[in-house]
Write a protein that holds these residues in place. Sequence first.
Motif, PDB file in Angstrom:
ATOM      1  N   ASN A  30       8.876  63.530  37.951  1.00  0.00           N
ATOM      2  CA  ASN A  30       9.749  64.670  38.242  1.00  0.00           C
ATOM      3  C   ASN A  30       9.324  65.232  39.595  1.00  0.00           C
ATOM      4  OD1 ASN A  30      11.232  66.981  38.487  1.00  0.00           O
ATOM      5  ND2 ASN A  30      10.563  67.903  36.557  1.00  0.00           N
ATOM      6  N   PRO A  31       9.994  64.812  40.676  1.00  0.00           N
ATOM      7  CA  PRO A  31       9.579  65.236  42.017  1.00  0.00           C
ATOM      8  C   PRO A  31       9.716  66.737  42.261  1.00  0.00           C
ATOM      9  CG  PRO A  31      11.685  64.097  42.102  1.00  0.00           C
ATOM     10  CD  PRO A  31      11.160  63.929  40.708  1.00  0.00           C
ATOM     11  N   TYR A  32      10.402  67.437  41.381  1.00  0.00           N
ATOM     12  CA  TYR A  32      10.572  68.884  41.539  1.00  0.00           C
ATOM     13  C   TYR A  32       9.552  69.689  40.737  1.00  0.00           C
ATOM     14  CZ  TYR A  32      14.984  67.665  43.732  1.00  0.00           C
ATOM     15  OH  TYR A  32      15.923  67.135  44.563  1.00  0.00           O
ATOM     16  N   GLU A  33       8.781  68.991  39.923  1.00  0.00           N
ATOM     17  CA  GLU A  33       7.822  69.695  39.083  1.00  0.00           C
ATOM     18  C   GLU A  33       6.647  70.208  39.920  1.00  0.00           C
ATOM     19  OE1 GLU A  33       5.884  69.021  34.718  1.00  0.00           O
ATOM     20  OE2 GLU A  33       5.725  67.371  36.135  1.00  0.00           O
ATOM     21  N   ASN A  34       6.306  71.445  39.743  1.00  0.00           N
ATOM     22  CA  ASN A  34       5.160  72.035  40.425  1.00  0.00           C
ATOM     23  C   ASN A  34       4.355  72.818  39.396  1.00  0.00           C
ATOM     24  OD1 ASN A  34       3.394  72.785  42.442  1.00  0.00           O
ATOM     25  ND2 ASN A  34       4.620  74.528  43.099  1.00  0.00           N
ATOM     26  N   LYS A  35       3.871  72.091  38.416  1.00  0.00           N
ATOM     27  CA  LYS A  35       3.195  72.700  37.275  1.00  0.00           C
ATOM     28  C   LYS A  35       1.781  73.124  37.643  1.00  0.00           C
ATOM     29  CE  LYS A  35       2.128  71.758  32.400  1.00  0.00           C
ATOM     30  NZ  LYS A  35       2.161  70.738  31.330  1.00  0.00           N
ATOM     31  N   LYS A  36       1.422  74.322  37.235  1.00  0.00           N
ATOM     32  CA  LYS A  36       0.070  74.803  37.475  1.00  0.00           C
ATOM     33  C   LYS A  36      -0.897  74.057  36.572  1.00  0.00           C
ATOM     34  CE  LYS A  36      -2.640  79.031  37.927  1.00  0.00           C
ATOM     35  NZ  LYS A  36      -2.665  80.511  37.816  1.00  0.00           N
TER      36      LYS A  36
END
Length: 202
Positions: A30-36
């Motif tokens: 998921n190239p949009y995922e920016n999970k902490k």
Amino acid sequence: MKKQIIFIRGGETFANKEDFYTFLNTTDINPYENKKHWRDEVIEKIAETYDPLVPNMPLRENSDYKAWKIWFDRHLDFIYDESPILVGTSLGATFLLKYLSENGFSKKISQLHLMAPCVTDEGQQLEKLSTFEFDVTKINKISNLCKDIHLWHSKDDKFVPFKNSEIVKENLPDAFFHILEDKGHFNIESFPEILEVIKKVN
């Protein structure tokens, strides 16, 4: 000077290129995922008293032990703390087990944290230890390098079977074995348990 904490993150390693290509073709992305990540929270909460060092280990998607060793060795010049904390996650933990048992360490490690280390190919699918394979019976040497060793593994880990940490514990009997039930492969946003232990370092 602040106390130093060095994080060695995980990666993927394969026995051959075809398995690597299969991994690239089949793994979820998921190239949009920016999970902490829990590591971010730990760094944020200890920032006033600790100096974090998080090397970007080379070739993380197709990792090679020799490349990681070269890169880690180059970072040793930046470790000024005479008793740093080392944290290895997944392949990062495997790397630290292999590296420390084969090379030693010039400083007394105050805490060594090994999170879901992989030490056998048994139960693995595409990924294999490959160049990270080592003699697990020799890791008892690490005990003399560390004040405290903490081994962390969750029983519901779908990527590294729990048996791996049981093998590590057999060969590092003095390690504190933190057995968890629902942390998976530690792809979590918050991990207060490890934060509590890190804050106790002396």
